[in-house]
Design a protein around this motif. Sequence first.
Motif, short mmCIF file in Angstrom:
data_model
loop_
_atom_site.label_atom_id
_atom_site.label_comp_id
_atom_site.label_asym_id
_atom_site.label_seq_id
_atom_site.Cartn_x
_atom_site.Cartn_y
_atom_site.Cartn_z
N ARG A 30 16.29 -19.73 0.18
CA ARG A 30 15.42 -20.36 -0.82
C ARG A 30 15.99 -20.23 -2.24
O ARG A 30 15.96 -21.18 -3.02
CB ARG A 30 14.02 -19.73 -0.77
N ALA A 31 16.53 -19.07 -2.54
CA ALA A 31 17.10 -18.87 -3.88
C ALA A 31 18.27 -19.80 -4.12
O ALA A 31 18.42 -20.38 -5.22
CB ALA A 31 17.54 -17.41 -4.04
N ALA A 32 19.12 -19.97 -3.09
CA ALA A 32 20.27 -20.87 -3.23
C ALA A 32 19.79 -22.31 -3.39
O ALA A 32 20.36 -23.07 -4.18
CB ALA A 32 21.18 -20.74 -2.01
N MET A 33 18.75 -22.68 -2.66
CA MET A 33 18.21 -24.04 -2.77
C MET A 33 17.65 -24.29 -4.17
O MET A 33 17.87 -25.35 -4.76
CB MET A 33 17.12 -24.25 -1.71
N GLU A 34 16.95 -23.31 -4.70
CA GLU A 34 16.40 -23.46 -6.05
C GLU A 34 17.52 -23.60 -7.08
O GLU A 34 17.39 -24.35 -8.06
CB GLU A 34 15.53 -22.26 -6.39
N GLY A 35 18.62 -22.88 -6.84
CA GLY A 35 19.76 -22.99 -7.74
C GLY A 35 20.37 -24.38 -7.74
O GLY A 35 20.70 -24.93 -8.80
N GLU A 36 20.51 -24.99 -6.55
CA GLU A 36 21.06 -26.34 -6.46
C GLU A 36 20.10 -27.37 -7.04
O GLU A 36 20.53 -28.34 -7.69
CB GLU A 36 21.39 -26.68 -5.00
N ILE A 37 18.80 -27.17 -6.82
CA ILE A 37 17.81 -28.08 -7.41
C ILE A 37 17.87 -28.00 -8.93
O ILE A 37 17.78 -29.02 -9.63
CB ILE A 37 16.39 -27.73 -6.90
N TYR A 38 18.05 -26.78 -9.46
CA TYR A 38 18.17 -26.63 -10.91
C TYR A 38 19.38 -27.38 -11.43
O TYR A 38 19.32 -28.04 -12.47
CB TYR A 38 18.29 -25.15 -11.27
N ARG A 39 20.50 -27.32 -10.70
CA ARG A 39 21.70 -28.04 -11.13
C ARG A 39 21.46 -29.55 -11.15
O ARG A 39 21.89 -30.25 -12.08
CB ARG A 39 22.87 -27.72 -10.19
N ILE A 40 20.75 -30.05 -10.15
CA ILE A 40 20.43 -31.49 -10.12
C ILE A 40 19.56 -31.85 -11.32
O ILE A 40 19.79 -32.86 -12.00
CB ILE A 40 19.73 -31.86 -8.80
N GLU A 41 18.55 -31.03 -11.57
CA GLU A 41 17.66 -31.29 -12.71
C GLU A 41 18.45 -31.27 -14.02
O GLU A 41 18.19 -32.06 -14.93
CB GLU A 41 16.56 -30.24 -12.75
N GLN A 42 19.41 -30.35 -14.10
CA GLN A 42 20.21 -30.24 -15.32
C GLN A 42 21.07 -31.48 -15.53
O GLN A 42 21.20 -31.99 -16.65
CB GLN A 42 21.08 -28.99 -15.27
N TYR A 43 21.67 -31.98 -14.44
CA TYR A 43 22.49 -33.19 -14.55
C TYR A 43 21.64 -34.39 -14.97
O TYR A 43 22.07 -35.23 -15.76
CB TYR A 43 23.19 -33.49 -13.23
N VAL A 44 20.42 -34.46 -14.44
CA VAL A 44 19.51 -35.53 -14.83
C VAL A 44 19.16 -35.42 -16.31
O VAL A 44 19.12 -36.41 -17.05
CB VAL A 44 18.23 -35.52 -13.96
N GLU A 45 18.94 -34.18 -16.75
CA GLU A 45 18.64 -33.95 -18.18
C GLU A 45 19.83 -34.34 -19.05
O GLU A 45 19.66 -34.89 -20.14
CB GLU A 45 18.29 -32.47 -18.39
N PHE A 46 21.06 -34.07 -18.56
CA PHE A 46 22.25 -34.50 -19.28
C PHE A 46 22.21 -36.01 -19.52
O PHE A 46 22.48 -36.49 -20.63
CB PHE A 46 23.51 -34.17 -18.48
#
Length: 321
Positions: free
Chosen positions: A138-154
């Motif tokens: 779950r922690a790894a999944m949350e990390g990857e979701i955060y990266r996706i959100e960050q790219y979208v924010e970019f």
Amino acid sequence: MKKAMAALILFLIETLLFYLYEMPLEAWAYSSVFILLIFGGWIILDEVQQRKKYKQLKNIQKEAEVYLETEHFGKPENAVEKEYQNLAEMLGRQWENARQEARCQISEANRYYIRWSHQIKTPIAALRLLLEEEEPDRAAMEGEIYRIEQYVEFALQYQRLEGGHKDLVFAHYSLESIVKKALKKTGVLFCRTKLALELGNLQTDVLTDEKWLVFVLEQVLTNAVKYTRKGKISIYLDPEKEKTLVVEDTGMGIRPEDLPRIFEWGYTGYNGRIKNRATGIGLALCRQTMEMLGHRISAKSEPGKGTCIYLDLAVDPVRDY
């Protein structure tokens, strides 16, 4: 029209002179015909030249790619025409410069979105692999979701910066509150890495736009976590510079030859190539955002010992932002 008026006035003067001197009617007739022929030819020739110039202008308008120069119009007949031609040439140069600038912006945007598209595939693929496991981390999944959100924010921030929709709201904000908001967003990264976090005294207020500064801090913290395997990340006010926030890590550091270029668009440097996750976008967006806010961003680093990112938040309240 002026030539026709000149011909009419000359004809009236000639008629008046013949009348006053009581000259023969036949001589007046020959003289009048001669004047009419001269001025008529002059008017016709002028009309032909004007039509030629008109066609030249229409052709230039049709061929919008033409770079306007005075030779396209032919030799000016007087000072007024010369000034009009100079004005047209100046407008042509401005148009050409604007067109070249637009092309560069479009080209830069295309390169950005191509890079962005390739980068966002990585966390999506990683997330898909995690979902295929019997007991997904779950922690790894949350990390990857955060990266996706960050790219979208970019992508959203890039569009706002390039499109002029900056919706700035300048006010006095608590720096501590801004830092905590950025830490809340990046909390998932700290949970995964187990890095220590050290907060110094942040009791001060800054004149800024909260939303944009949180975005900058979030990216700086993400980079600090990304390139720090062990140790800690410290956030504090520079004791030597008023209202300068420092984000310091104990990570791998940055090579001296890469340091001057880390805020350039698309530049990843040696560390980025090793990690294979750098986009060359985040810090460039940070620099552009800080400049828009009237702030400054800089870095100091030593390979193997860590990096310090300095956010100079001092800003003139009457700055024309």
